[in-house]
Design a protein around this motif. Structure first.
Motif, PDB file in Angstrom:
ATOM      1  N   ARG A  91      -1.497   6.758  -1.926  1.00 34.23           N
ATOM      2  CA  ARG A  91      -0.973   6.574  -3.276  1.00 34.23           C
ATOM      3  C   ARG A  91      -0.195   7.809  -3.731  1.00 34.23           C
ATOM      4  NH1 ARG A  91       0.095   2.172  -3.279  1.00 34.23           N
ATOM      5  NH2 ARG A  91       0.637   2.366  -5.454  1.00 34.23           N
ATOM      6  N   ARG A  95       2.983   7.087  -6.124  1.00 38.17           N
ATOM      7  CA  ARG A  95       3.552   5.743  -6.204  1.00 38.17           C
ATOM      8  C   ARG A  95       3.177   5.058  -7.497  1.00 38.17           C
ATOM      9  NH1 ARG A  95       2.180   4.194  -0.416  1.00 38.17           N
ATOM     10  NH2 ARG A  95       3.995   4.989   0.624  1.00 38.17           N
ATOM     11  N   PRO A  96       4.053   4.169  -7.975  1.00 36.73           N
ATOM     12  CA  PRO A  96       5.397   3.877  -7.490  1.00 36.73           C
ATOM     13  C   PRO A  96       6.450   4.701  -8.227  1.00 36.73           C
ATOM     14  CG  PRO A  96       4.773   2.173  -9.050  1.00 36.73           C
ATOM     15  CD  PRO A  96       3.607   3.159  -8.954  1.00 36.73           C
ATOM     16  N   GLY A  97       7.423   5.174  -7.505  1.00 33.05           N
ATOM     17  CA  GLY A  97       8.636   5.733  -8.077  1.00 33.05           C
ATOM     18  C   GLY A  97       8.595   7.136  -8.627  1.00 33.05           C
ATOM     19  N   GLY A 126       9.759   7.557 -12.312  1.00 33.80           N
ATOM     20  CA  GLY A 126       9.298   6.175 -12.379  1.00 33.80           C
ATOM     21  C   GLY A 126      10.336   5.250 -12.979  1.00 33.80           C
ATOM     22  N   GLY A 185       8.185   3.939  -2.973  1.00 34.87           N
ATOM     23  CA  GLY A 185       8.330   2.627  -3.600  1.00 34.87           C
ATOM     24  C   GLY A 185       7.012   1.926  -3.883  1.00 34.87           C
ATOM     25  N   GLN A 186       7.108   0.622  -4.092  1.00 35.42           N
ATOM     26  CA  GLN A 186       5.952  -0.202  -4.443  1.00 35.42           C
ATOM     27  C   GLN A 186       4.968  -0.355  -3.287  1.00 35.42           C
ATOM     28  OE1 GLN A 186       5.246  -1.410  -7.401  1.00 35.42           O
ATOM     29  NE2 GLN A 186       7.159  -0.960  -8.450  1.00 35.42           N
ATOM     30  N   ASP A 196       5.532  -2.498  -0.567  1.00 35.08           N
ATOM     31  CA  ASP A 196       5.679  -3.777   0.112  1.00 35.08           C
ATOM     32  C   ASP A 196       6.791  -3.671   1.147  1.00 35.08           C
ATOM     33  OD1 ASP A 196       5.779  -6.349   0.986  1.00 35.08           O
ATOM     34  OD2 ASP A 196       6.194  -7.258  -0.959  1.00 35.08           O
TER      35      ASP A 196
END
Length: 196
Positions: free
Chosen positions: A25, A54-56, A74, A106-107, A109
């Motif tokens: 994370r 994360r994220p961003g 973010g 990123g997210q 995924d």
């Protein structure tokens, strides 16, 4: 030295990357970067420090041979050039997209944005090749090198034939992060390009 590997290794390398992304994370550490052009001109070397949550949210700080700072809060991506006294800002979604940075910041995924394939083994690392599902931006592909589930290298090839190799000299996974590291305010008198 490149060696052939079977399907079990392919699952292993991709599984290592997925596990790293799912379990990480936040991280921080140091890096060394080499940019090599297809033209054969002398490679450009740089090094610095990084941190992400994360994220961003991230901080990518070049220390040598010049100082430059990239900060993602973010919502926005700030790029600060101290020598020019200039900051550039843009929406972070536009900046990350399906780029190598999205793998780290990123997210999480991977399969939504990338096609992942086994990249074999080389230099003692298990490699995963990642190609963006959509042809956007200036990069063509990225190779991710892992050892025992830890990220060690990233090699990005852009559409101009240039390769950027990043070696993670040190990487600490899931440290506590101070949120102020991921905020940026342009210094007084700086030129700001873009809308904050």
């Amino acid at each position: 030295m490149l060696t052939g590997v079977g399907p079990a290794h392919a699952v292993d390398a991709i599984a290592q990357l997925r596990q790293f992304v799912a379990a990480t994370r936040s991280a921080e550490g140091t890096f060394e970067q080499t940019v090599t052009a297809r033209s054969g001109r002398k490679p450009q070397q740089a090094e610095g420090r990084f941190a992400f949550s994360r994220p961003g949210k991230f901080r990518w700080e070049y220390e040598l041979p010049y100082q430059q700072l990239l900060v993602g809060d973010g919502q926005r991506l700030w790029s600060w050039d101290r020598d020019l006294n200039q900051a550039t800002v843009r929406p972070i979604g536009d900046a990350l997209g399906a780029t190598p940075a999205a793998i780290l910041f990123g997210q999480g995924d991977l399969d939504q944005d990338f096609v992942l394939t086994d990249g074999g083994t080389a230099d003692g690392l298990a490699w995963v090749d990642a190609r963006p599902r959509k042809a956007e931006g200036s990069f063509e592909s990225v190779r991710i090198g892992l050892l025992d589930g830890q990220l060690k290298r990233m090699e990005m090839r852009d559409n101009f034939g240039q390769t950027t190799s990043i070696r993670f000299v040190s990487l600490q996974v899931n440290p506590a992060q101070d949120a102020s590291r991921f905020r940026f305010a342009p210094p007084a008198g700086a030129d700001v390009i873009g809308t904050p």
